[in-house]
Scaffold this motif. Structure first.
Motif, PDB file in Angstrom:
ATOM      1  N   LYS A 154      37.527  38.216  41.466  1.00  8.31           N
ATOM      2  CA  LYS A 154      38.279  37.140  42.104  1.00  8.31           C
ATOM      3  C   LYS A 154      38.021  35.795  41.434  1.00  8.31           C
ATOM      4  CE  LYS A 154      38.228  39.259  46.706  1.00  8.31           C
ATOM      5  NZ  LYS A 154      37.775  39.095  48.115  1.00  8.31           N
ATOM      6  N   LEU A 205      43.433  38.157  40.271  1.00 13.28           N
ATOM      7  CA  LEU A 205      44.552  38.253  41.199  1.00 13.28           C
ATOM      8  C   LEU A 205      45.844  37.751  40.570  1.00 13.28           C
ATOM      9  CD1 LEU A 205      42.836  37.139  44.525  1.00 13.28           C
ATOM     10  CD2 LEU A 205      43.518  39.442  43.843  1.00 13.28           C
ATOM     11  N   GLU A 257      49.187  39.961  39.865  1.00 13.79           N
ATOM     12  CA  GLU A 257      50.500  39.556  40.357  1.00 13.79           C
ATOM     13  C   GLU A 257      51.558  39.637  39.257  1.00 13.79           C
ATOM     14  OE1 GLU A 257      53.289  38.434  43.129  1.00 13.79           O
ATOM     15  OE2 GLU A 257      51.172  38.936  43.465  1.00 13.79           O
ATOM     16  N   GLN A 303      45.081  45.250  44.312  1.00 14.38           N
ATOM     17  CA  GLN A 303      45.194  44.020  45.085  1.00 14.38           C
ATOM     18  C   GLN A 303      44.706  44.228  46.516  1.00 14.38           C
ATOM     19  OE1 GLN A 303      49.398  43.232  44.450  1.00 14.38           O
ATOM     20  NE2 GLN A 303      48.942  41.508  43.095  1.00 14.38           N
ATOM     21  N   LEU A 305      41.535  42.195  48.188  1.00 13.10           N
ATOM     22  CA  LEU A 305      41.748  41.362  49.379  1.00 13.10           C
ATOM     23  C   LEU A 305      40.979  41.895  50.581  1.00 13.10           C
ATOM     24  CD1 LEU A 305      45.584  40.676  49.059  1.00 13.10           C
ATOM     25  CD2 LEU A 305      43.679  39.148  48.464  1.00 13.10           C
TER      26      LEU A 305
END
Length: 507
Positions: free
Chosen positions: A461, A476, A480, A501, A505
């Motif tokens: 992260k 991240l 995406e 993902q 999260l």
């Protein structure tokens, strides 16, 4: 005629019949068998068996079957009728089932093309398939039925849209030009897709696939699906998790009868840990060989060794430990499987990008010859080695993580994983536009590492200083961007990115 003459004539006729019967059957000529009179030896249906006139009345067996109209055809042969017709020849009557093509139907996405396709071919730009001439012989063989299909009454942009959507769903990397596409499958099969126009009333668009390299069975597996999609047929995937199991296996080797039954003794059965280590050492010898083909065979063997679907679980766990562990105590010996595989993943070769040159795409896809330069051959070899290394690492991490022993196995090397391997895997995710399959495997590796340790998840992260140019941000942000590429071009990448993902999260 008197009664005496009539009786004499009747007796002569009876004698002739008896002589004919004796001469037609040798058993009857000898007086029969067992004292049975010859007349009783005659079969009840003898006249039907030997009379040729009886078979002439069964004309139905020699008539061709009636032809019915196929909804996808434009014409049919005239049906034969049982009604009496005149002797004068009548012209055949054709049934036209051709769909009316309108401007609305050409642009209707319900026909089978995606609303926004990556490959749009203008019908007016299509050319006819080149045919051989004395001055310019054609390098392409004649179109084969199994690798080509003629699609009638459909515009080229609709056909190209259907093909592009199928390539995305089957996770086939493709590069498009005007009327051709250069494709690469998950099994390293390379082929071209070309569209040609066929003039005439019975013409249409000829969709042709040409295999350049790779396994033929794997090529035909995708070829049939692409051709069916070009015609507008529904293509159903056999498994929701594509490439989750081997093409030729229906269940893991460890669950097969010969592996589960203790009473079955095989000649080459692995009885001890030393036997399993000897198998892994053979792979190490192939990888340490100076021959490039031996290295490729060794990497393919390593991918199979760490896959529990292709080998026994005990052998797969032992090979996975030797792959992920950096310490020599793992049994690597003088040659380290870990160092060899990780060097392929971390250090990118200079020749690796030679195969991704877009400048020669138009020339390669439309050219009739398939000349391959030395640099591109080296690039293809290096790229396959690197992809196999990522595949072996993802299988090993997933196996050890499922057995709840991944953290203990790499506990002595957590710092190296956090500072070296994880940033390299994030770089692979960022290169999803040019190498979507490598990005897919890298996302799988990140998912296993994030599930293993919260420290690894926090490192992902907060990662900022990745060496790959072209996209800022941490893991991240890279996921995406890769997810959008997978949504447009590579379905398998989208699924693994979404899983990674959700894992990050949730930590």
């Amino acid at each position: 005629m008197s009664d005496h003459q009539q009786n004499k004539t009747q007796r002569n006729n009876e004698q002739k019949i008896q002589l004919d019967e004796h001469s037609s059957s040798p058993s009857l000529a000898s007086g029969g068998r067992g004292g049975i009179p010859p007349s009783e030896q005659q079969p009840a249906m003898r006249s039907v068996a030997i009379n040729p006139a009886a078979s002439q009345h069964r004309t139905l067996l020699f008539n061709p079957p009636l032809k019915r109209v196929d909804p996808g055809t434009t014409a049919m042969a005239p049906l034969k009728t049982t009604m009496p017709t005149s002797t004068a020849k009548q012209p055949p009557q054709y049934v036209d089932t051709r769909p009316m093509i309108t401007r609305k139907s050409l642009s209707d996405p319900l026909i089978g093309a995606a609303a926004k396709s990556k490959w749009t071919v203008q019908h007016s730009n299509l050319k006819a398939r080149p045919s051989p001439t004395p001055t310019t012989p054609c390098a392409l063989p004649p179109p084969q039925k199994c690798t080509s299909r003629l699609v009638k009454h459909t515009s080229a942009d609709i056909i190209s849209g259907r093909i592009a959507m199928t390539l995305q769903a089957r996770s086939i990397k493709a590069k498009y030009c005007k009327s051709a596409a250069k494709c690469r499958t998950l099994d390293f099969v390379k082929f071209y897709i070309r569209l040609y126009v066929v003039p005439g009333d019975d013409g249409g668009v000829l969709v042709e696939l040409q295999r350049v390299s790779g396994d033929y069975l794997s090529f035909m597996y995708d070829c049939r699906a692409i051709l069916d999609a070009a015609e507008g047929k529904d293509v159903v995937m056999e498994s929701n998790e594509y490439n989750s199991k081997a093409m030729y296996l229906r269940l893991p080797v460890s669950q097969m009868s010969f592996a589960c039954n203790d009473d079955i003794v095989l000649e080459h059965d692995l009885k001890t840990t030393q036997d399993e280590e000897d198998i892994i050492n053979i792979t190490s010898e192939l990888l340490s060989s100076p021959q490039s083909d031996s290295n490729m065979l060794g990497m393919e063997s390593l991918v199979s060794l760490v896959d529990a679907n292709l080998t026994s679980k005990s052998t797969a766990i032992l090979a996975a430990k030797r792959l992920v562990c950096t310490r020599h105590e793992s049994g690597n010996g003088p040659f380290s499987l870990h160092n060899y595989a990780m060097s392929l993943i971390i250090y990118e070769d200079d020749h690796e990008n030679d195969d991704d040159d877009d400048s020669s795409l138009e020339e390669d896809a439309t050219s009739l010859s398939m000349k391959v330069s030395l640099n591109r051959s080296i690039a293809e070899h290096t790229r396959r080695l690197r992809t196999h290394a990522l595949m072996a690492l993802s299988n090993a991490l997933d196996l050890l993580n499922s057995e709840k022993i991944l953290c203990d196995t790499i506990s002595a090397s957590k710092e190296w994983y956090a500072s070296v391997l994880i940033p390299s895997l994030i770089d692979n995710v960022k290169s999803a536009s040019s190498k979507p399959y490598d990005a897919t495997l890298a996302a799988r590796c990140l998912t296993s590492l994030a599930m293993c340790s919260k420290v690894f998840a926090s490192t992902m992260k907060n990662s900022e200083g990745c060496k790959n140019a072209g996209g800022g941000g941490g893991c991240l942000s890279a996921l995406e961007s890769a997810g959008q590429i997978g949504r447009d071009e590579f379905e398998l990448l989208l699924r693994d990115v979404e899983r990674c993902q959700s894992t990050l999260l949730g930590c």
